[in-house]
Design an enzyme around this catalytic site. Structure first.
Site, PDB file in Angstrom:
ATOM      1  N   LYS A  45      -7.577  -3.713   6.139  1.00 57.99           N
ATOM      2  CA  LYS A  45      -7.466  -2.579   7.056  1.00 57.99           C
ATOM      3  C   LYS A  45      -8.810  -1.872   7.106  1.00 57.99           C
ATOM      4  O   LYS A  45      -9.620  -1.973   6.183  1.00 57.99           O
ATOM      5  CB  LYS A  45      -6.363  -1.621   6.585  1.00 57.99           C
ATOM      6  N   TYR A  74       2.690  -7.177  16.427  1.00 57.25           N
ATOM      7  CA  TYR A  74       3.098  -6.306  15.309  1.00 57.25           C
ATOM      8  C   TYR A  74       3.928  -5.137  15.820  1.00 57.25           C
ATOM      9  O   TYR A  74       5.053  -4.906  15.361  1.00 57.25           O
ATOM     10  CB  TYR A  74       1.858  -5.789  14.560  1.00 57.25           C
ATOM     11  N   SER A  75       3.382  -4.399  16.791  1.00 54.58           N
ATOM     12  CA  SER A  75       4.114  -3.195  17.229  1.00 54.58           C
ATOM     13  C   SER A  75       5.396  -3.574  17.964  1.00 54.58           C
ATOM     14  O   SER A  75       6.396  -2.844  17.902  1.00 54.58           O
ATOM     15  CB  SER A  75       3.231  -2.274  18.070  1.00 54.58           C
ATOM     16  N   PHE A 126       0.824  -1.221   0.000  1.00 50.19           N
ATOM     17  CA  PHE A 126       0.000   0.000   0.000  1.00 50.19           C
ATOM     18  C   PHE A 126       0.856   1.269   0.000  1.00 50.19           C
ATOM     19  O   PHE A 126       0.890   2.036  -0.977  1.00 50.19           O
ATOM     20  CB  PHE A 126      -0.947  -0.068   1.198  1.00 50.19           C
ATOM     21  N   ILE A 127       1.589   1.510   1.072  1.00 52.94           N
ATOM     22  CA  ILE A 127       2.315   2.790   1.166  1.00 52.94           C
ATOM     23  C   ILE A 127       3.521   2.790   0.217  1.00 52.94           C
ATOM     24  O   ILE A 127       3.793   3.783  -0.458  1.00 52.94           O
ATOM     25  CB  ILE A 127       2.764   3.074   2.614  1.00 52.94           C
ATOM     26  N   SER A 153       7.326  -6.067  17.117  1.00 52.59           N
ATOM     27  CA  SER A 153       8.333  -6.351  16.079  1.00 52.59           C
ATOM     28  C   SER A 153       8.851  -5.052  15.463  1.00 52.59           C
ATOM     29  O   SER A 153      10.039  -4.928  15.165  1.00 52.59           O
ATOM     30  CB  SER A 153       7.753  -7.287  15.009  1.00 52.59           C
ATOM     31  N   LYS A 154       7.969  -4.071  15.285  1.00 48.02           N
ATOM     32  CA  LYS A 154       8.410  -2.786  14.721  1.00 48.02           C
ATOM     33  C   LYS A 154       9.321  -2.056  15.725  1.00 48.02           C
ATOM     34  O   LYS A 154      10.304  -1.418  15.329  1.00 48.02           O
ATOM     35  CB  LYS A 154       7.204  -1.915  14.364  1.00 48.02           C
ATOM     36  N   THR A 202       6.157   3.053  13.015  1.00 46.49           N
ATOM     37  CA  THR A 202       4.745   3.336  13.283  1.00 46.49           C
ATOM     38  C   THR A 202       4.571   3.983  14.657  1.00 46.49           C
ATOM     39  O   THR A 202       5.359   3.721  15.571  1.00 46.49           O
ATOM     40  CB  THR A 202       3.933   2.015  13.233  1.00 46.49           C
ATOM     41  N   ASP A 203       3.498   4.758  14.793  1.00 45.32           N
ATOM     42  CA  ASP A 203       3.188   5.324  16.117  1.00 45.32           C
ATOM     43  C   ASP A 203       2.830   4.227  17.114  1.00 45.32           C
ATOM     44  O   ASP A 203       2.871   4.445  18.338  1.00 45.32           O
ATOM     45  CB  ASP A 203       2.071   6.371  16.028  1.00 45.32           C
ATOM     46  N   GLU A 204       2.508   3.031  16.604  1.00 43.45           N
ATOM     47  CA  GLU A 204       2.071   1.960  17.515  1.00 43.45           C
ATOM     48  C   GLU A 204       3.201   1.498  18.437  1.00 43.45           C
ATOM     49  O   GLU A 204       2.938   0.847  19.447  1.00 43.45           O
ATOM     50  CB  GLU A 204       1.479   0.788  16.722  1.00 43.45           C
ATOM     51  N   ALA A 206       7.212  -5.084   5.265  1.00 42.45           N
ATOM     52  CA  ALA A 206       6.853  -5.555   6.608  1.00 42.45           C
ATOM     53  C   ALA A 206       5.585  -6.386   6.530  1.00 42.45           C
ATOM     54  O   ALA A 206       4.822  -6.287   5.562  1.00 42.45           O
ATOM     55  CB  ALA A 206       6.607  -4.367   7.539  1.00 42.45           C
TER      56      ALA A 206
HETATM   57  P1  NAD Z   1       1.417  -3.567   3.281  1.00 41.18           P
HETATM   58  O1  NAD Z   1       1.154  -4.792   4.085  1.00 41.18           O
HETATM   59  O2  NAD Z   1       0.365  -3.022   2.391  1.00 41.18           O
HETATM   60  O3  NAD Z   1       2.710  -3.799   2.357  1.00 41.18           O
HETATM   61  C1  NAD Z   1       3.848  -4.475   2.792  1.00 41.18           C
HETATM   62  C2  NAD Z   1       4.637  -4.899   1.565  1.00 41.18           C
HETATM   63  O4  NAD Z   1       5.838  -5.571   2.007  1.00 41.18           O
HETATM   64  C3  NAD Z   1       3.886  -5.888   0.667  1.00 41.18           C
HETATM   65  O5  NAD Z   1       3.984  -5.479  -0.679  1.00 41.18           O
HETATM   66  C4  NAD Z   1       4.604  -7.201   0.889  1.00 41.18           C
HETATM   67  O6  NAD Z   1       4.603  -8.058  -0.258  1.00 41.18           O
HETATM   68  C5  NAD Z   1       6.012  -6.741   1.230  1.00 41.18           C
HETATM   69  N1  NAD Z   1       6.750  -7.720   2.029  1.00 41.18           N
HETATM   70  C6  NAD Z   1       6.322  -8.376   3.138  1.00 41.18           C
HETATM   71  N2  NAD Z   1       7.286  -9.202   3.573  1.00 41.18           N
HETATM   72  C7  NAD Z   1       8.358  -9.042   2.753  1.00 41.18           C
HETATM   73  C8  NAD Z   1       9.661  -9.596   2.715  1.00 41.18           C
HETATM   74  N3  NAD Z   1      10.059 -10.498   3.619  1.00 41.18           N
HETATM   75  N4  NAD Z   1      10.502  -9.192   1.749  1.00 41.18           N
HETATM   76  C9  NAD Z   1      10.112  -8.291   0.812  1.00 41.18           C
HETATM   77  N5  NAD Z   1       8.880  -7.739   0.788  1.00 41.18           N
HETATM   78  C10 NAD Z   1       8.018  -8.105   1.761  1.00 41.18           C
HETATM   79  O7  NAD Z   1       1.899  -2.492   4.341  1.00 41.18           O
HETATM   80  P2  NAD Z   1       1.756  -0.911   4.334  1.00 41.18           P
HETATM   81  O8  NAD Z   1       0.480  -0.545   4.976  1.00 41.18           O
HETATM   82  O9  NAD Z   1       2.076  -0.401   2.985  1.00 41.18           O
HETATM   83  O10 NAD Z   1       2.926  -0.519   5.346  1.00 41.18           O
HETATM   84  C11 NAD Z   1       4.230  -0.201   4.879  1.00 41.18           C
HETATM   85  C12 NAD Z   1       5.111   0.132   6.067  1.00 41.18           C
HETATM   86  O11 NAD Z   1       4.552   1.220   6.788  1.00 41.18           O
HETATM   87  C13 NAD Z   1       5.251  -1.017   7.062  1.00 41.18           C
HETATM   88  O12 NAD Z   1       6.587  -1.055   7.497  1.00 41.18           O
HETATM   89  C14 NAD Z   1       4.324  -0.640   8.194  1.00 41.18           C
HETATM   90  O13 NAD Z   1       4.775  -1.166   9.432  1.00 41.18           O
HETATM   91  C15 NAD Z   1       4.408   0.868   8.164  1.00 41.18           C
HETATM   92  N6  NAD Z   1       3.211   1.574   8.673  1.00 41.18           N
HETATM   93  C16 NAD Z   1       1.997   1.380   8.079  1.00 41.18           C
HETATM   94  C17 NAD Z   1       0.890   2.093   8.548  1.00 41.18           C
HETATM   95  C18 NAD Z   1      -0.471   1.956   7.904  1.00 41.18           C
HETATM   96  O14 NAD Z   1      -1.422   2.613   8.363  1.00 41.18           O
HETATM   97  N7  NAD Z   1      -0.649   1.178   6.850  1.00 41.18           N
HETATM   98  C19 NAD Z   1       1.014   2.955   9.631  1.00 41.18           C
HETATM   99  C20 NAD Z   1       2.269   3.107  10.224  1.00 41.18           C
HETATM  100  C21 NAD Z   1       3.357   2.418   9.724  1.00 41.18           C
HETATM  101  P1  TYD Z   2      -6.582  -1.216  11.426  1.00 43.64           P
HETATM  102  O1  TYD Z   2      -6.937  -0.644  10.100  1.00 43.64           O
HETATM  103  O2  TYD Z   2      -6.418  -2.705  11.535  1.00 43.64           O
HETATM  104  O3  TYD Z   2      -5.275  -0.452  11.932  1.00 43.64           O
HETATM  105  P2  TYD Z   2      -4.528  -0.509  13.384  1.00 43.64           P
HETATM  106  O4  TYD Z   2      -5.014  -1.663  14.143  1.00 43.64           O
HETATM  107  O5  TYD Z   2      -3.101  -0.656  12.960  1.00 43.64           O
HETATM  108  O6  TYD Z   2      -4.826   0.797  14.031  1.00 43.64           O
HETATM  109  O7  TYD Z   2      -7.683  -0.789  12.474  1.00 43.64           O
HETATM  110  C1  TYD Z   2      -8.006   0.565  12.707  1.00 43.64           C
HETATM  111  C2  TYD Z   2      -9.026   0.610  13.827  1.00 43.64           C
HETATM  112  O8  TYD Z   2     -10.235  -0.002  13.374  1.00 43.64           O
HETATM  113  C3  TYD Z   2      -8.600  -0.174  15.061  1.00 43.64           C
HETATM  114  O9  TYD Z   2      -9.084   0.490  16.222  1.00 43.64           O
HETATM  115  C4  TYD Z   2      -9.320  -1.514  14.893  1.00 43.64           C
HETATM  116  C5  TYD Z   2     -10.602  -1.104  14.208  1.00 43.64           C
HETATM  117  N1  TYD Z   2     -11.202  -2.136  13.320  1.00 43.64           N
HETATM  118  C6  TYD Z   2     -12.552  -2.498  13.472  1.00 43.64           C
HETATM  119  O10 TYD Z   2     -13.270  -1.985  14.346  1.00 43.64           O
HETATM  120  N2  TYD Z   2     -13.072  -3.434  12.622  1.00 43.64           N
HETATM  121  C7  TYD Z   2     -12.322  -4.034  11.661  1.00 43.64           C
HETATM  122  O11 TYD Z   2     -12.842  -4.911  10.923  1.00 43.64           O
HETATM  123  C8  TYD Z   2     -10.933  -3.644  11.505  1.00 43.64           C
HETATM  124  C9  TYD Z   2     -10.071  -4.276  10.445  1.00 43.64           C
HETATM  125  C10 TYD Z   2     -10.427  -2.686  12.359  1.00 43.64           C
END
Ligand code: NAD
Ligand code: TYD
Length: 337
Positions: free
Chosen positions: A190, A151-152, A12-13, A154-155, A126-128, A84
């Site tokens: 998500k 998850y948090s 995603f990101i 490991s981060k 992450t803020d987590e 990740a």
């Molecule tokens: P995502 O799950 O959408 O994407 C993760 C990507 O990493 C995927 O394309 C996956 O194929 C790849 N990947 C996983 N394991 C791998 C490996 N061993 N080797 C190579 N590639 C691998 O995640 P995202 O939401 O895009 O998050 C990206 C980063 O941002 C992560 O590090 C996450 O912890 C951090 N982050 C995400 C959020 C959020 O709201 N999504 C918030 C804070 C921090």
């Molecule tokens: P999520 O998108 O999984 O992100 P994070 O847990 O990393 O914050 O969840 C965002 C918020 O939404 C979290 O408080 C959990 C809640 N949530 C639900 O209530 N229902 C759902 O089906 C999901 C996936 C999340």
């Protein structure tokens, strides 16, 4: 020319970041390593796979030999590590893979970055890692690390390793800690895309517990511009929080999605809560705003509109995911809740 290794650039990101860099920064080669796990999707890079400044390599960041070769062959000068396992709920089912990718994978990259004396290693955290807040206050860069989920945890472990490499051997690094992202190409496990997808299909919207959990939502493009500033302008050894200043309860967010799609709130169903669910996250982004001049470009209302418009215009992308392996995950997670 900058020569950047982006890991996780089919997620995603990461894919939003790759598209932004290739669109806005011409003098930059992006080598994109992604293992294409369930969350990685080459459709996220449609239109950019043949870009002359983009090279995609399918591979695992834990594979030291491959990573050495990719970094060496392409004369990489900086790494931005997005790769990740990223979903809290999955980490509560199977934490092992989170340690492998998020901790061991980061360690593999750190060793190579140090050995090759790269210009910059940016760790996307992450803020987590800060844990959970009560009703008041915000996370600053000084807030003690206190993760609550596998998850948090490991981060947080990865963040500590990055800092240790800087402290012990002078690795030139930055750590960014952002709040919950939302926007185009987010995998529908998500909350925001899951709720959009369910509402579009008149399926129940599963709200964990009372739904009064608070997240601080950040539009993904704004996260990408912040990471670019950190990569290109921040002094080494510094950590930056990135947030959108958009605190919302989950019920508020879901209510906005239903309103926007013209669907009834009767679709909301309260389900069993997530174990150890963090109550509230809120990010103080004043450091990156004042020191690097970053600011988000959209309010939550505008960003959510853009996101919903994108999912409406890209139903095929969503359907391709939902019709595959994800359906089995969904049935496992929500079947008995
Ligand atoms: P995502 O799950 O959408 O994407 C993760 C990507 O990493 C995927 O394309 C996956 O194929 C790849 N990947 C996983 N394991 C791998 C490996 N061993 N080797 C190579 N590639 C691998 O995640 P995202 O939401 O895009 O998050 C990206 C980063 O941002 C992560 O590090 C996450 O912890 C951090 N982050 C995400 C959020 C959020 O709201 N999504 C918030 C804070 C921090
Ligand atoms: P999520 O998108 O999984 O992100 P994070 O847990 O990393 O914050 O969840 C965002 C918020 O939404 C979290 O408080 C959990 C809640 N949530 C639900 O209530 N229902 C759902 O089906 C999901 C996936 C999340």
């Amino acid at each position: 020319m900058r020569r950047i290794l982006v890991t996780g650039g089919a997620g995603f990101i990461g894919s939003n970041f790759v598209r932004m860099v290739l669109s806005e920064h011409a003098d930059c080669l992006v080598v994109n390593v992604d293992d294409l796990t369930y969350a990685g999707n080459l459709e996220n890079l449609e239109g950019f796979m043949d870009n002359a400044n983009h090279k995609f390599v399918k591979g695992d960041i834990c594979d030291a030999a491959l990573m050495e070769k990719v970094i060496g062959d392409n004369e990489i000068d900086s790494i931005v590590n997005f790769a990740a396992e990223s979903h809290v709920d999955r980490s509560l089912v199977d934490p092992g893979i989170f340690i492998e990718t998020n901790v061991s994978g980061t360690l593999t990259l750190l060793k190579i970055a140090l050995e090759k004396d790269l210009d910059k290693f940016v760790q996307i955290s992450t803020d987590e890692v800060y844990g959970s807040l009560g009703a008041d206050g915000m996370f600053t860069e000084q807030t003690p690390i206190s993760p609550n989920s596998p998850y948090s945890a490991s981060k947080a472990a990865a963040d500590h390793l990055v800092k240790a490499f800087g402290h012990s051997w002078g690795l030139k690094y930055n750590i960014t800690r952002c709040s919950n992202n939302y926007g185009e190409y987010q995998f529908p496990e998500k909350m925001i895309p899951l709720m959009i997808n369910n509402a579009l299909n008149d399926k129940e919207l599963p709200i964990y517990g009372d739904g009064l959990y608070v997240r601080d939502w950040l539009y993904v493009y704004d996260h990408c511009t912040a990471v670019w500033k950190v990569l290109t302008e921040a002094p080494a050894g510094e950590t930056y929080n990135i947030g959108g200043n958009n605190e919302k309860t989950n019920l508020d967010v879901v209510g906005s999605i239903l309103d926007r799609l013209g669907k009834s709130k009767d679709l909301i169903r309260h389900v069993t809560d997530r174990p150890g669910h963090d109550r509230r996250y809120a990010i103080d982004s004043s450091r990156i705003m004042t020191e690097l001049g970053w600011a988000p470009s959209v309010t939550f209302e505008v960003g959510l509109d853009k996101t919903i418009d994108w999912y409406l215009a890209n139903k095929k992308w969503l359907d391709n995911i939902v019709s595959g392996q994800y359906q089995a995950y969904y049935d496992q997670m929500y079947g008995n809740r």
